[in-house]
Write a protein that holds these residues in place. Structure first.
Motif, PDB file in Angstrom:
ATOM      1  N   ALA A 157      14.473  16.800  -2.560  1.00 56.26           N
ATOM      2  CA  ALA A 157      14.266  15.761  -3.154  1.00 56.26           C
ATOM      3  C   ALA A 157      15.047  14.634  -2.602  1.00 56.26           C
ATOM      4  O   ALA A 157      16.032  14.239  -2.794  1.00 56.26           O
ATOM      5  N   GLN A 158      14.285  14.020  -1.386  1.00 55.48           N
ATOM      6  CA  GLN A 158      14.991  12.875  -0.823  1.00 55.48           C
ATOM      7  C   GLN A 158      14.281  11.534  -0.944  1.00 55.48           C
ATOM      8  O   GLN A 158      13.122  11.380  -1.129  1.00 55.48           O
ATOM      9  N   ASP A 159      15.087  10.517  -1.120  1.00 55.43           N
ATOM     10  CA  ASP A 159      14.427   9.102  -1.185  1.00 55.43           C
ATOM     11  C   ASP A 159      13.569   8.704  -0.054  1.00 55.43           C
ATOM     12  O   ASP A 159      14.037   9.185   1.065  1.00 55.43           O
ATOM     13  N   CYS A 160      12.912   7.756  -0.104  1.00 54.76           N
ATOM     14  CA  CYS A 160      12.245   7.189   0.780  1.00 54.76           C
ATOM     15  C   CYS A 160      12.643   5.647   1.264  1.00 54.76           C
ATOM     16  O   CYS A 160      12.709   4.924  -0.007  1.00 54.76           O
ATOM     17  N   ALA A 161      12.461   5.185   2.331  1.00 48.77           N
ATOM     18  CA  ALA A 161      12.867   4.014   2.847  1.00 48.77           C
ATOM     19  C   ALA A 161      11.477   3.020   2.557  1.00 48.77           C
ATOM     20  O   ALA A 161      10.316   3.783   2.193  1.00 48.77           O
ATOM     21  N   PRO A 162      11.541   1.633   2.284  1.00 47.87           N
ATOM     22  CA  PRO A 162      10.227   0.906   2.063  1.00 47.87           C
ATOM     23  C   PRO A 162       9.138   1.229   3.235  1.00 47.87           C
ATOM     24  O   PRO A 162       9.335   1.479   4.422  1.00 47.87           O
ATOM     25  N   SER A 173       8.130   8.500  -6.280  1.00 46.98           N
ATOM     26  CA  SER A 173       7.636   7.251  -6.557  1.00 46.98           C
ATOM     27  C   SER A 173       6.491   6.695  -5.832  1.00 46.98           C
ATOM     28  O   SER A 173       6.112   7.269  -4.911  1.00 46.98           O
ATOM     29  N   LYS A 174       5.887   5.547  -6.390  1.00 43.56           N
ATOM     30  CA  LYS A 174       4.683   5.030  -5.807  1.00 43.56           C
ATOM     31  C   LYS A 174       4.939   3.632  -5.176  1.00 43.56           C
ATOM     32  O   LYS A 174       5.801   3.091  -5.748  1.00 43.56           O
ATOM     33  N   ALA A 175       4.409   3.300  -4.050  1.00 40.41           N
ATOM     34  CA  ALA A 175       4.404   2.148  -3.489  1.00 40.41           C
ATOM     35  C   ALA A 175       3.073   1.450  -3.549  1.00 40.41           C
ATOM     36  O   ALA A 175       1.882   2.177  -2.875  1.00 40.41           O
ATOM     37  N   SER A 181     -11.472  -3.096   1.444  1.00 38.55           N
ATOM     38  CA  SER A 181     -13.168  -2.648   1.542  1.00 38.55           C
ATOM     39  C   SER A 181     -13.132  -1.144   1.454  1.00 38.55           C
ATOM     40  O   SER A 181     -13.931  -0.662   1.382  1.00 38.55           O
ATOM     41  N   GLY A 182     -12.326  -0.457   0.881  1.00 35.94           N
ATOM     42  CA  GLY A 182     -12.043   0.878   0.518  1.00 35.94           C
ATOM     43  C   GLY A 182     -10.722   1.481   0.626  1.00 35.94           C
ATOM     44  O   GLY A 182      -9.883   0.841   1.323  1.00 35.94           O
ATOM     45  N   GLY A 183     -10.535   2.907   0.336  1.00 36.83           N
ATOM     46  CA  GLY A 183      -9.477   3.644   0.470  1.00 36.83           C
ATOM     47  C   GLY A 183      -8.521   3.371  -0.903  1.00 36.83           C
ATOM     48  O   GLY A 183      -8.934   2.444  -1.734  1.00 36.83           O
ATOM     49  N   SER A 184      -7.330   4.064  -0.944  1.00 34.30           N
ATOM     50  CA  SER A 184      -6.404   4.019  -1.914  1.00 34.30           C
ATOM     51  C   SER A 184      -5.369   2.807  -1.483  1.00 34.30           C
ATOM     52  O   SER A 184      -5.103   2.955  -0.484  1.00 34.30           O
ATOM     53  N   LYS A 185      -4.847   2.007  -2.466  1.00 35.81           N
ATOM     54  CA  LYS A 185      -3.699   1.209  -2.346  1.00 35.81           C
ATOM     55  C   LYS A 185      -2.235   1.629  -2.500  1.00 35.81           C
ATOM     56  O   LYS A 185      -1.306   1.047  -2.316  1.00 35.81           O
ATOM     57  N   PHE A 186      -2.293   3.131  -2.862  1.00 29.63           N
ATOM     58  CA  PHE A 186      -0.908   3.670  -3.186  1.00 29.63           C
ATOM     59  C   PHE A 186      -0.722   4.626  -2.051  1.00 29.63           C
ATOM     60  O   PHE A 186      -1.493   5.363  -1.687  1.00 29.63           O
ATOM     61  N   VAL A 187       0.478   4.634  -2.067  1.00 27.69           N
ATOM     62  CA  VAL A 187       1.325   6.021  -1.211  1.00 27.69           C
ATOM     63  C   VAL A 187       2.472   6.453  -2.065  1.00 27.69           C
ATOM     64  O   VAL A 187       2.979   5.819  -2.870  1.00 27.69           O
ATOM     65  N   ILE A 188       2.819   7.878  -1.913  1.00 26.95           N
ATOM     66  CA  ILE A 188       3.620   8.522  -2.682  1.00 26.95           C
ATOM     67  C   ILE A 188       4.893   9.153  -1.786  1.00 26.95           C
ATOM     68  O   ILE A 188       4.338   9.489  -0.769  1.00 26.95           O
ATOM     69  N   CYS A 189       6.116   8.826  -2.307  1.00 28.12           N
ATOM     70  CA  CYS A 189       7.231   9.445  -1.448  1.00 28.12           C
ATOM     71  C   CYS A 189       7.404  10.796  -1.860  1.00 28.12           C
ATOM     72  O   CYS A 189       7.490  11.153  -3.074  1.00 28.12           O
ATOM     73  N   ALA A 190       7.548  11.705  -0.749  1.00 31.52           N
ATOM     74  CA  ALA A 190       7.651  13.025  -1.029  1.00 31.52           C
ATOM     75  C   ALA A 190       8.497  13.611   0.204  1.00 31.52           C
ATOM     76  O   ALA A 190       8.190  13.508   1.354  1.00 31.52           O
ATOM     77  N   GLY A 191       9.518  14.131  -0.347  1.00 29.73           N
ATOM     78  CA  GLY A 191      10.546  14.664   0.640  1.00 29.73           C
ATOM     79  C   GLY A 191      11.217  13.736   1.737  1.00 29.73           C
ATOM     80  O   GLY A 191      11.469  13.893   2.828  1.00 29.73           O
TER      81      GLY A 191
END
Length: 331
Positions: free
Chosen positions: A22-27, A50-52, A63-73
């Motif tokens: 359970a580590q935090d992520c930088a921007p 958390s999501k960015a 034009s496609g794909g997901s606009k979200f990324v998830i912080c994991a570890g």
């Protein structure tokens, strides 16, 4: 007691594992043409799970794909959002001109330029070109307006038609001289692309070729001789050869070809080519002497010239006694 100790040890290890996962992520970094949305831009730490959220930069569209990324570890998932340049679409139609697509397309960041057909001028604030920006074209399409000319110069001793306040590119005016004057120059002038009439305006001139002296006209126009008058003539007898000459009166009041001279012919060569006149030639002098002798001889024969000579000089078969007898007979 030993079992309690083992259990505590296992809980401690599990706590370390959970803490490590359970580590935090930088921007996160969105890469080319993608940025975090406004809500996430100010954050410096993103908690576990958390999501960015990302969006496309100005001038690009998703034009496609997901606009979200998830912080994991402490690590972000892969961003699959794709962005491509926006299109500004067709700028419109340029009447009496052409549009050049400098970059070959109408996408964000591209440029177009304009040219007008011959006889038209570009008018408008965007005449130097337009750029495709995030919100579309950065100006309004210019227009191609026809070139106009002011009236051409007036003509001394002449006039032109049609008379108007202004003329559009390609329109013509026609010049004409008054009376018998001749137009020297172009009959028609055209409103050109530089907003002036071309070529230079003509002038009205008087054309009259000189009379042909010592000659007789055998065909063509009678005098006075004006522009393009054609004349056929011969020199008068004793004023040159008997050739037939054909002349045309030119715009410069000169005969074409050059006017031959019909000058009086004076004999200057004897029959032997000595350069003497006919009365100085040897045959004429000899003939004159023979003629004088013949006239003298004939005159003496009929008028007693020979008897007179005999009395003075003496003559064969004649004596002075004969004269004495005659004298005595008279006595």
């Amino acid at each position: 007691m030993e079992s309690v100790g083992v259990a505590n040890f296992l809980f401690m290890i599990l706590g370390f594992v959970i803490t490590a996962q359970a580590q935090d992520c930088a921007p996160p970094d969105g890469g080319p043409n993608r940025v975090l949305v406004d809500a996430d831009i100010g954050l410096t730490v993103f908690p576990e799970q958390s999501k960015a959220t990302f969006s496309c930069v100005a001038g690009y569209t998703a034009s496609g794909g997901s606009k979200f990324v998830i912080c994991a570890g402490g690590t972000w998932s892969v961003l699959t959002l794709t962005c491509e340049r926006k299109s500004c679409g067709s700028p419109g139609e340029l009447h009496n001109g052409d549009i050049k697509y400098v970059d070959g397309d109408v996408l964000f960041g591209h440029t177009i330029t304009f040219t007008c057909n011959k006889g038209y001028n570009l008018v408008g604030s965007s005449k130097n070109g337009m750029h495709c920006e995030a919100k579309g074209w950065n100006g309004r399409l210019p227009t191609c307006e026809v070139v106009t000319c002011l009236p051409p110069p007036d003509l001394t001793n002449g006039r032109f038609s049609d008379v108007k306040e202004s003329y559009n590119f390609g329109e013509l005016v026609t010049y004409k001289c008054d009376g018998a004057l001749i137009l020297n120059g172009s009959v028609t002038l055209t409103c050109s692309e530089n907003e002036t009439f071309m070529p230079d305006p003509p002038t009205c001139i008087k054309v009259q070729c000189e009379n042909i002296e010592n000659a007789r006209r055998i065909g063509g126009a009678p005098p006075p001789y004006g522009y393009k008058h054609h004349v056929t003539f011969k020199c008068n007898p004793g004023h040159g050869n008997e050739e037939t000459h054909h002349l045309d009166c030119g715009l410069d009041s000169q005969w074409l070809p050059a006017l031959p001279k019909c000058e009086r012919v004076t004999p200057t060569d004897g029959p032997n080519g000595s350069g003497t006149t006919w009365w100085q030639s040897w045959w004429f002098i000899l003939l004159a002497i023979i003629t004088c002798v013949a006239i003298t001889a004939c005159g003496c024969r009929y008028f007693g010239c020979l008897s007179f000579i005999k009395n003075k000089k003496g003559y064969r078969g004649y004596s002075g006694n004969v004269a004495a007898k005659d004298e005595e007979g008279e006595l």
